[in-house]
Design a protein around this motif. Structure first.
Motif, PDB file in Angstrom:
ATOM      1  N   ARG A   1       0.870  -1.182   0.000  1.00 59.67           N
ATOM      2  CA  ARG A   1       0.000   0.000   0.000  1.00 59.67           C
ATOM      3  C   ARG A   1       0.904   1.229   0.000  1.00 59.67           C
ATOM      4  O   ARG A   1       1.702   1.423   0.911  1.00 59.67           O
ATOM      5  N   LEU A   2       0.758   2.029  -1.017  1.00 57.68           N
ATOM      6  CA  LEU A   2       1.621   3.192  -1.187  1.00 57.68           C
ATOM      7  C   LEU A   2       0.823   4.476  -1.049  1.00 57.68           C
ATOM      8  O   LEU A   2      -0.199   4.660  -1.713  1.00 57.68           O
ATOM      9  N   TRP A   3       1.302   5.362  -0.177  1.00 53.96           N
ATOM     10  CA  TRP A   3       0.741   6.698  -0.046  1.00 53.96           C
ATOM     11  C   TRP A   3       1.840   7.663  -0.460  1.00 53.96           C
ATOM     12  O   TRP A   3       2.816   7.862   0.257  1.00 53.96           O
TER      13      TRP A   3
ATOM     14  N   ILE B   1      -3.095   2.546  -4.011  1.00 47.44           N
ATOM     15  CA  ILE B   1      -2.183   3.672  -4.203  1.00 47.44           C
ATOM     16  C   ILE B   1      -2.939   4.987  -4.011  1.00 47.44           C
ATOM     17  O   ILE B   1      -3.979   5.202  -4.626  1.00 47.44           O
ATOM     18  N   THR B   2      -2.418   5.831  -3.145  1.00 44.56           N
ATOM     19  CA  THR B   2      -2.977   7.168  -2.927  1.00 44.56           C
ATOM     20  C   THR B   2      -1.919   8.192  -3.302  1.00 44.56           C
ATOM     21  O   THR B   2      -0.773   8.080  -2.871  1.00 44.56           O
ATOM     22  N   VAL B   3      -2.300   9.163  -4.113  1.00 47.65           N
ATOM     23  CA  VAL B   3      -1.371  10.210  -4.536  1.00 47.65           C
ATOM     24  C   VAL B   3      -1.951  11.563  -4.144  1.00 47.65           C
ATOM     25  O   VAL B   3      -3.104  11.865  -4.433  1.00 47.65           O
ATOM     26  N   GLN B   4      -1.142  12.366  -3.468  1.00 55.13           N
ATOM     27  CA  GLN B   4      -1.518  13.722  -3.092  1.00 55.13           C
ATOM     28  C   GLN B   4      -0.381  14.679  -3.433  1.00 55.13           C
ATOM     29  O   GLN B   4       0.795  14.332  -3.279  1.00 55.13           O
ATOM     30  N   VAL B   5      -0.752  15.879  -3.858  1.00 62.40           N
ATOM     31  CA  VAL B   5       0.233  16.911  -4.167  1.00 62.40           C
ATOM     32  C   VAL B   5       0.009  18.104  -3.255  1.00 62.40           C
ATOM     33  O   VAL B   5      -1.137  18.516  -3.005  1.00 62.40           O
TER      34      VAL B   5
END
Length: 297
Positions: free
Chosen positions: A181-183, A217-221
């Motif tokens: 699990r990738l954040w 997968i969660t991606v935040q900027v």
């Protein structure tokens, strides 16, 4: 992995023969240390009681070496460990050097890099904050190649390709039946710097959007409009493991790479992660921003 300086995830450094730690070895070391403390024994006491050299005992308790079976038996006898717990610890000793795909990877990788890969392969979750790079696990092959060439301008082509191959193989962790699990949290600067070419960046941003749709997968900027934030001093990775094994923090810098395992430091980095998550754009708004930046290329 991350793409940047020193001996770390982002920038490969010189090779080393020292074996990286594994989660199993760290767990065995912690168990033996706690058993000794629970028995009210100092390391000197154990050395006198078992004949195990105190330097060897120190290295065992700090996961710098795997105990030989006869040494482990002597320690368990001294601590009065029997039954299922004894059997579990002996099984742990047998498995302590299993390191997944890295064990058979034919590459001259630097020590800290292999340590990160080894621990990452056993982690359940990774929280990766990046200030200047797309996180390594989400990089395209062309982006990774351009980054390594840019950071290591004097590296031979074979060395560059060696690290590109390793980076791509790491990404299999996201394809497993039970994937990592990738954040991934990154500063907007990581998206705005053109690495390689417009075509490379366009493909990289498209890949980032695709990966962000996956359930694990969660991606935040963090947008420029957020101003100063706790991630500005530098990038880091928080690795979280199953079976209540303690987190490990990996920090990469020009001064060298560092693995942090002290409880108070781990809590501080986890607090920073929560703050970064809070000030970053939501995953949906992040995808919209990435899509708009892709149009610039």
């Amino acid at each position: 992995m991350r793409e940047k300086q020193g001996m770390g995830e982002n920038t490969p450094g010189p090779s080393s023969r020292r074996q990286p730690p594994t989660v199993r070895l760290r767990r065995l070391a912690a168990e033996l240390r706690h058993l000794r403390q629970d028995a009210g024994l100092s390391q000197d006491d154990v050395a006198e009681k078992t004949g195990v050299n105190i330097v060897t005992l120190y290295r065992i308790e700090t996961a710098k070496t795997k105990p030989q079976l006869r040494t482990l038996i002597a320690l368990l006898d001294a601590y009065g460990v029997t039954g299922s717990r004894r059997a579990d610890l002996m099984a742990l000793q047998k498995e302590a050097k299993q390191r997944g795909w890295l064990q058979s990877f034919d590459a001259n990788l630097p020590d800290q890099y292999t340590a990160l890969i080894s621990l990452e392969a056993e982690a359940q979750q990774a929280i990766n904050y990046e200030s200047l790079f797309i996180p390594g696990l989400l990089q395209t092959e062309d982006y990774a190649r351009a980054v390594i060439r840019g950071v290591l301008p004097t590296a031979a082509e074979a060395e560059v390709e060696n690290f590109v191959t390793a980076r791509m193989q790491r990404q299999a962790l996201l394809e497993n039946e039970t994937p990592l699990r990738l954040w991934a949290i990154m500063d907007q600067a990581a998206l705005c710097r053109t690495v390689g070419s417009d075509a490379v960046m366009r493909d990289q941003l498209s890949h980032l959007i695709q990966q962000a749709q996956r359930p694990h997968i969660t991606v935040q900027v963090i947008p420029f409009s957020a101003g100063a934030h706790p991630g500005m001093p530098g990038s880091f990775i928080v690795l979280k493991f199953p079976a209540d094994d303690p987190d490990v923090i990996y920090i990469d810098s020009m001064a060298g790479d560092l693995f942090i395992e002290k409880e108070t430091d781990i809590q501080r980095y986890n607090d920073i992660c929560e703050h970064l998550r809070a000030i970053a754009l939501s995953p949906t708004d992040t995808t919209a921003l990435i899509a708009s930046l892709r149009e610039d290329h």
